[in-house]
Design an enzyme around this catalytic site. Sequence first.
Site, PDB file in Angstrom:
ATOM      1  N   GLU A  44       7.783 -83.334 -86.450  1.00 43.79           N
ATOM      2  CA  GLU A  44       6.978 -81.764 -86.818  1.00 43.79           C
ATOM      3  C   GLU A  44       5.916 -83.281 -87.524  1.00 43.79           C
ATOM      4  OE1 GLU A  44       8.040 -80.799 -91.611  1.00 43.79           O
ATOM      5  OE2 GLU A  44       8.668 -82.857 -91.221  1.00 43.79           O
ATOM      6  N   VAL A  45       4.232 -82.084 -87.392  1.00 42.94           N
ATOM      7  CA  VAL A  45       3.047 -82.450 -87.893  1.00 42.94           C
ATOM      8  C   VAL A  45       3.084 -81.725 -89.505  1.00 42.94           C
ATOM      9  CG1 VAL A  45       1.220 -82.495 -87.514  1.00 42.94           C
ATOM     10  CG2 VAL A  45       2.306 -82.783 -85.605  1.00 42.94           C
ATOM     11  N   ARG A  78       3.116 -78.084 -95.773  1.00 45.16           N
ATOM     12  CA  ARG A  78       3.723 -77.931 -97.491  1.00 45.16           C
ATOM     13  C   ARG A  78       3.037 -78.056 -98.353  1.00 45.16           C
ATOM     14  NH1 ARG A  78       7.986 -76.442 -96.174  1.00 45.16           N
ATOM     15  NH2 ARG A  78       9.174 -78.402 -95.442  1.00 45.16           N
ATOM     16  N   HIS A  83      13.789 -76.260-100.537  1.00 41.88           N
ATOM     17  CA  HIS A  83      14.149 -77.647-101.014  1.00 41.88           C
ATOM     18  C   HIS A  83      14.061 -77.787-102.803  1.00 41.88           C
ATOM     19  CE1 HIS A  83      11.290 -77.940 -97.069  1.00 41.88           C
ATOM     20  NE2 HIS A  83      11.731 -78.649 -97.320  1.00 41.88           N
ATOM     21  N   LYS A 122      16.589 -73.753 -93.101  1.00 43.64           N
ATOM     22  CA  LYS A 122      16.178 -75.115 -93.523  1.00 43.64           C
ATOM     23  C   LYS A 122      16.484 -75.049 -94.472  1.00 43.64           C
ATOM     24  CE  LYS A 122      13.727 -79.398 -94.082  1.00 43.64           C
ATOM     25  NZ  LYS A 122      12.335 -79.822 -93.796  1.00 43.64           N
ATOM     26  N   ARG A 177      22.095 -86.302 -93.319  1.00 44.85           N
ATOM     27  CA  ARG A 177      21.384 -86.004 -92.337  1.00 44.85           C
ATOM     28  C   ARG A 177      22.288 -86.365 -91.192  1.00 44.85           C
ATOM     29  NH1 ARG A 177      15.978 -86.336 -94.377  1.00 44.85           N
ATOM     30  NH2 ARG A 177      16.156 -86.322 -96.928  1.00 44.85           N
ATOM     31  N   GLN A 198      15.349 -90.082 -96.831  1.00 45.18           N
ATOM     32  CA  GLN A 198      15.154 -90.121 -95.102  1.00 45.18           C
ATOM     33  C   GLN A 198      15.276 -91.640 -94.214  1.00 45.18           C
ATOM     34  OE1 GLN A 198      11.591 -89.048 -93.635  1.00 45.18           O
ATOM     35  NE2 GLN A 198      12.075 -86.972 -93.247  1.00 45.18           N
TER      36      GLN A 198
END
Length: 228
Positions: free
Chosen positions: A33-34, A60, A120, A147, A188, A213
């Site tokens: 993911e960039v 984002r 989110h 997601k 996760r 994370q």
Amino acid sequence: MARGMICVSLAEKNAASLQKAVAPVLEMVDLIEVRLDCMEEPQVADFIAATDKPVLVTNRPAWEGGQWQGSESERAELLVEALDWGARYVDIELLAAKEIRAMILAKAKAVGGQVVISSHDFATTPASSVLEDRLEQMMESGADIAKIVVTAHDAAQCLRILSLQEKAMARNFPLSAFAMGSAGTISRLATLYLGGCMSYAALSPEQATAPGQLSVQELHAMLPVFSK
């Protein structure tokens, strides 16, 4: 046991540092993911062309916990460009304007890319009925992957988001669902073996792009236990 994909999230300031940053973990991940919103110059065409891993591009906005401060039209245009650059996936939020989502979905379909529709919650884990409604909206939106990320404060909330996977599996719909926060860290890993499409990991604990994370190395170290 089959597992979902591991996606390393890169929040580098410039394109030149992307390849160097991801090199040490490249063989441990399934996709990259960039985060364009974290870049000073969000142009990554050369990086996408040079890597043999599929790339997911995210831009984002600040209103969903990101760093993008520009207009919504400019943000969407960068995602459309990313698909032209060869990105396999792009992420757009469920709360983004419908016309923007429609434009990105149409572009992805035209070039063979896939769209992750995301949501989110940085405060808590909503009730199961709210989560199920959110998933339903995503499935109806034309998304290729949903997601849904929440914040867990205890085990019950962590179990609640993981249980959403059962609804997605019943519809044969790819879902990435897990929780942020220390109570959600286990989700996760667990989501990878409970039908989850993917889980996101950081280059290192210091470079985490979301609370709780795990790093790629931490996540990868636990995989052999479940892959027998």
